[in-house]
Design a protein around this motif. Structure first.
Motif, mmCIF file in Angstrom:
data_model
loop_
_atom_site.group_PDB
_atom_site.id
_atom_site.type_symbol
_atom_site.label_atom_id
_atom_site.label_comp_id
_atom_site.label_asym_id
_atom_site.label_seq_id
_atom_site.Cartn_x
_atom_site.Cartn_y
_atom_site.Cartn_z
ATOM 1 N N GLN A 145 23.129 -37.436 6.384
ATOM 2 C CA GLN A 145 21.831 -37.893 6.694
ATOM 3 C C GLN A 145 20.836 -36.666 6.162
ATOM 4 O OE1 GLN A 145 19.063 -37.904 10.467
ATOM 5 N NE2 GLN A 145 20.133 -39.863 10.317
ATOM 6 N N THR A 146 21.175 -35.448 6.597
ATOM 7 C CA THR A 146 20.413 -34.230 6.373
ATOM 8 C C THR A 146 20.105 -34.236 4.692
ATOM 9 O OG1 THR A 146 20.966 -32.995 8.051
ATOM 10 C CG2 THR A 146 20.098 -31.925 6.337
ATOM 11 N N ALA A 147 21.288 -34.378 3.908
ATOM 12 C CA ALA A 147 21.465 -34.236 2.577
ATOM 13 C C ALA A 147 20.599 -35.549 2.092
ATOM 14 C CB ALA A 147 22.810 -34.447 1.880
ATOM 15 N N ALA A 148 20.679 -36.727 2.478
ATOM 16 C CA ALA A 148 20.015 -37.778 2.158
ATOM 17 C C ALA A 148 18.460 -37.771 2.232
ATOM 18 C CB ALA A 148 20.368 -39.199 2.955
ATOM 19 N N LEU A 149 17.977 -37.130 3.586
ATOM 20 C CA LEU A 149 16.569 -37.070 3.695
ATOM 21 C C LEU A 149 15.847 -36.022 2.649
ATOM 22 C CD1 LEU A 149 16.491 -36.858 7.540
ATOM 23 C CD2 LEU A 149 15.315 -38.710 5.866
ATOM 24 N N ALA A 150 16.674 -34.899 2.266
ATOM 25 C CA ALA A 150 16.299 -34.085 1.308
ATOM 26 C C ALA A 150 16.155 -34.706 0.115
ATOM 27 C CB ALA A 150 17.384 -32.845 1.323
ATOM 28 N N ALA A 151 17.184 -35.517 -0.556
ATOM 29 C CA ALA A 151 17.215 -36.073 -1.857
ATOM 30 C C ALA A 151 15.835 -37.016 -1.748
ATOM 31 C CB ALA A 151 18.357 -37.191 -1.765
ATOM 32 N N LEU A 152 15.403 -37.701 -0.564
ATOM 33 C CA LEU A 152 14.194 -38.586 -0.692
ATOM 34 C C LEU A 152 13.062 -37.580 -1.077
ATOM 35 C CD1 LEU A 152 14.539 -40.888 2.284
ATOM 36 C CD2 LEU A 152 15.232 -41.290 0.026
ATOM 37 N N ARG A 153 12.859 -36.578 -0.334
ATOM 38 C CA ARG A 153 11.901 -35.279 -0.496
ATOM 39 C C ARG A 153 11.793 -34.957 -1.991
ATOM 40 N NH1 ARG A 153 13.720 -33.717 4.756
ATOM 41 N NH2 ARG A 153 14.936 -32.123 3.569
ATOM 42 N N ARG A 154 13.092 -34.835 -2.475
ATOM 43 C CA ARG A 154 13.103 -34.163 -3.923
ATOM 44 C C ARG A 154 12.711 -35.292 -4.897
ATOM 45 N NH1 ARG A 154 18.323 -33.418 -3.479
ATOM 46 N NH2 ARG A 154 18.027 -31.636 -2.253
ATOM 47 N N HIS A 155 12.708 -36.544 -4.874
ATOM 48 C CA HIS A 155 12.745 -37.514 -5.786
ATOM 49 C C HIS A 155 11.871 -38.802 -5.653
ATOM 50 C CE1 HIS A 155 16.327 -35.812 -7.775
ATOM 51 N NE2 HIS A 155 16.975 -36.144 -6.759
ATOM 52 N N LEU A 156 11.499 -39.148 -4.452
ATOM 53 C CA LEU A 156 10.728 -39.915 -4.220
ATOM 54 C C LEU A 156 9.122 -39.820 -4.265
ATOM 55 C CD1 LEU A 156 11.839 -42.321 -1.247
ATOM 56 C CD2 LEU A 156 12.131 -42.663 -3.608
ATOM 57 N N PRO A 157 8.094 -40.446 -4.852
ATOM 58 C CA PRO A 157 6.849 -40.095 -4.965
ATOM 59 C C PRO A 157 6.206 -39.925 -3.543
ATOM 60 C CG PRO A 157 7.253 -42.296 -6.233
ATOM 61 C CD PRO A 157 8.624 -41.791 -5.400
ATOM 62 N N ALA A 158 5.156 -39.104 -3.646
ATOM 63 C CA ALA A 158 4.669 -38.790 -2.131
ATOM 64 C C ALA A 158 4.106 -40.137 -1.499
ATOM 65 C CB ALA A 158 3.831 -37.628 -2.353
ATOM 66 N N GLY A 159 3.918 -40.171 -0.182
ATOM 67 C CA GLY A 159 3.401 -41.091 0.714
ATOM 68 C C GLY A 159 4.162 -41.892 1.257
ATOM 69 N N TYR A 160 5.565 -41.940 0.783
ATOM 70 C CA TYR A 160 6.707 -42.908 1.554
ATOM 71 C C TYR A 160 6.776 -42.162 3.020
ATOM 72 C CZ TYR A 160 10.174 -39.109 1.526
ATOM 73 O OH TYR A 160 10.651 -38.029 1.617
ATOM 74 N N ALA A 161 7.382 -43.207 3.775
ATOM 75 C CA ALA A 161 7.601 -42.995 5.317
ATOM 76 C C ALA A 161 9.014 -43.466 5.316
ATOM 77 C CB ALA A 161 6.637 -44.060 6.021
ATOM 78 N N VAL A 162 9.524 -42.666 6.301
ATOM 79 C CA VAL A 162 10.911 -42.787 6.586
ATOM 80 C C VAL A 162 11.364 -42.603 8.230
ATOM 81 C CG1 VAL A 162 11.692 -40.412 5.948
ATOM 82 C CG2 VAL A 162 13.348 -42.202 5.964
ATOM 83 N N ALA A 163 12.091 -43.428 8.790
ATOM 84 C CA ALA A 163 12.804 -43.221 10.150
ATOM 85 C C ALA A 163 13.853 -42.041 10.065
ATOM 86 C CB ALA A 163 12.958 -44.609 10.649
ATOM 87 N N ARG A 164 13.783 -41.462 10.921
ATOM 88 C CA ARG A 164 15.157 -40.714 11.015
ATOM 89 C C ARG A 164 15.976 -40.667 12.474
ATOM 90 N NH1 ARG A 164 10.258 -38.625 10.012
ATOM 91 N NH2 ARG A 164 9.973 -37.327 8.156
#
Length: 429
Positions: A335-354
């Motif tokens: 999960q930690t690695a996945a959240l980092a991948a989202l920060r790295r690649h998705l356009p800004a402004g997305y929302a994600v539950a943790r």
């Protein structure tokens, strides 16, 4: 020290600057927001979601596709060789009389092992109220069949597990969706209003690490949920297949801990935590145990006898808790690695539950990206996702996707998110 910097950089928490050193990543400093709680209409509706669900699920079967849309964990995380030995030994020991003795409610020894596991979650559940089923989905469907008739009203979460939507659709029932928060779970005051307004026959919820949100009811909220439904004499079908995949120090309580009237039909499975593919589930059915046992006999008669025996032997042999601890650690790291991948690649402004357990991320995309269109374009580039509308009775959540970080490797997850990020930029309105 250098190793620590490497780990933090790979997680996206820091970034290296030439001839300057390491700094807190700008992406990390600005954590993405959490998706908003759902706001579904309060009216009941008939469902028509199966065709869309089947289209999405068919895509997940291709082994060449990065399975971000899968509902299953990585099968390599489980002790399949050791399980196979117990299964083989069970088959050798099987006598002709087992074919009779293991008819519903199922293997007594397996039911005893499951009953002991309930004690870990603070519940006393007799083996006599446990019925072994062919996976959790059969347990859930049998529960729904025992409790409802076509045309009845069933309360569900919003968004909801698509298997729940399909079961309600096939049975000709009407669904009332209740607002559900990405962290806290179902909105209990809203549920109370629904119960007062509609002739509800049953309530189908996922109280622990809900699919797709990952939300988990607190023990206090869980107690209040059971109390509220008991006050209206409405049974609860609790789909709790992810309850053992918690990341904290202690497991969440189970709804059975607070069930004083036998109204909770608690459905579980080993498919997500030990034995994917073995298709062993169960339901602790309370006052409905006899009716559900008979319904099981009318449907599939019995669940695989050697598999029941093999799992009972494995649980009795010990080691399951060690497997679960290792699985939780691995999923938490992914999960930690996945959240980092989202920060790295998705356009800004997305929302994600943790979520604090399970292996799903619910992502709300920015810029009006259509999840269905994203699904088809991603599939053409070798990546599957689960688009938000398959989790809605009214095909809402068109800007949301569910991502599985427990099946693909962290490297594959990162590659898949890079594709999604590229496509999302193209599809932004």
């Amino acid at each position: 020290m250098l190793r620590a910097f490497d780990v933090l950089e790979s997680a996206g928490r820091i970034e290296a600057r030439p001839r300057s050193g390491y700094y807190v990543s700008a992406h990390w400093a600005q954590e993405p927001a959490e998706p908003r709680a759902s706001r579904p209409p309060v009216s009941s509706t008939r469902l028509d979601v199966s065709e869309l669900v089947f289209e999405v699920l068919e895509a997940v079967r291709d082994r060449q596709v990065i399975p971000l849309g899968s509902a299953f964990p990585d099968p390599t995380l489980f002790p399949l060789v050791r399980l196979a030995r117990h299964l083989a030994a069970s088959a050798r020991r099987m006598s002709p009389w087992d074919t009779v003795q293991h008819l519903p409610p199922g293997s007594l020894e397996l039911r005893r092992q499951i009953s002991r596991r309930y004690l870990r979650h603070g519940a006393r559940v007799s083996p006599e109220e446990i019925i072994i089923t062919s996976g959790a989905l059969e347990a859930l469907n049998l529960s729904l069949q025992v409790l409802t008739r076509p045309g009845d009203v069933v309360v569900i979460e919003s968004p909801a597990f698509y298997g729940c939507l399909q079961a309600i659709e096939v049975r000709g029932l009407r669904a009332v969706e209740v607002p559900t928060h990405p962290q806290d779970g179902v909105d209990l005051p809203a549920l109370d209003r629904v119960l007062r307004k509609h002739p509800v026959r049953a309530c189908w919820l996922m109280s622990s690490f809900q699919n797709p949100l990952g939300s988990c009811l607190s023990d206090v909220a869980r107690r209040e949920l059971v109390r509220l439904l008991a006050a209206h004499d409405v049974p609860l079908i609790d789909d709790d297949v992810y309850g053992d995949l918690y990341f904290g120090r202690k497991p969440p309580a189970t709804s059975k801990s607070f069930d004083k009237k036998g109204l909770v039909l608690h459905c579980g499975s080993f498919s997500k935590s030990l034995a994917p593919g073995y298709r062993i589930g169960w339901v602790a059915a309370g006052r409905y145990a006899q009716a559900l046992q008979r319904r099981k006999m009318l449907s599939t008669l019995a669940t695989s006898i050697p598999v029941q025996g093999g799992l009972a032997s494995y649980l009795d042999d010990g080691g399951y808790e060690k497997v679960l601890k290792g699985l939780r650690r691995e999923l938490m790291a992914r999960q930690t690695a996945a959240l980092a991948a989202l920060r790295r690649h998705l356009p800004a402004g997305y929302a994600v539950a943790r979520p604090e357990g399970g292996y799903f991320l619910w992502v709300q995309l920015a810029g009006g990206v259509d999840a269905i269109e994203l699904h088809w374009r991603a599939l053409a580039r070798g990546v599957s996702i689960a688009p938000g509308p398959i989790f809605s009775a009214r095909r809402q959540f068109r800007d949301c996707v569910r991502l599985n970080y427990g099946h693909p490797s962290p490297a594959d997850f990162n590659s898949g998110i890079a594709v999604l990020g590229d496509l999302a930029r193209t599809l932004r309105q």
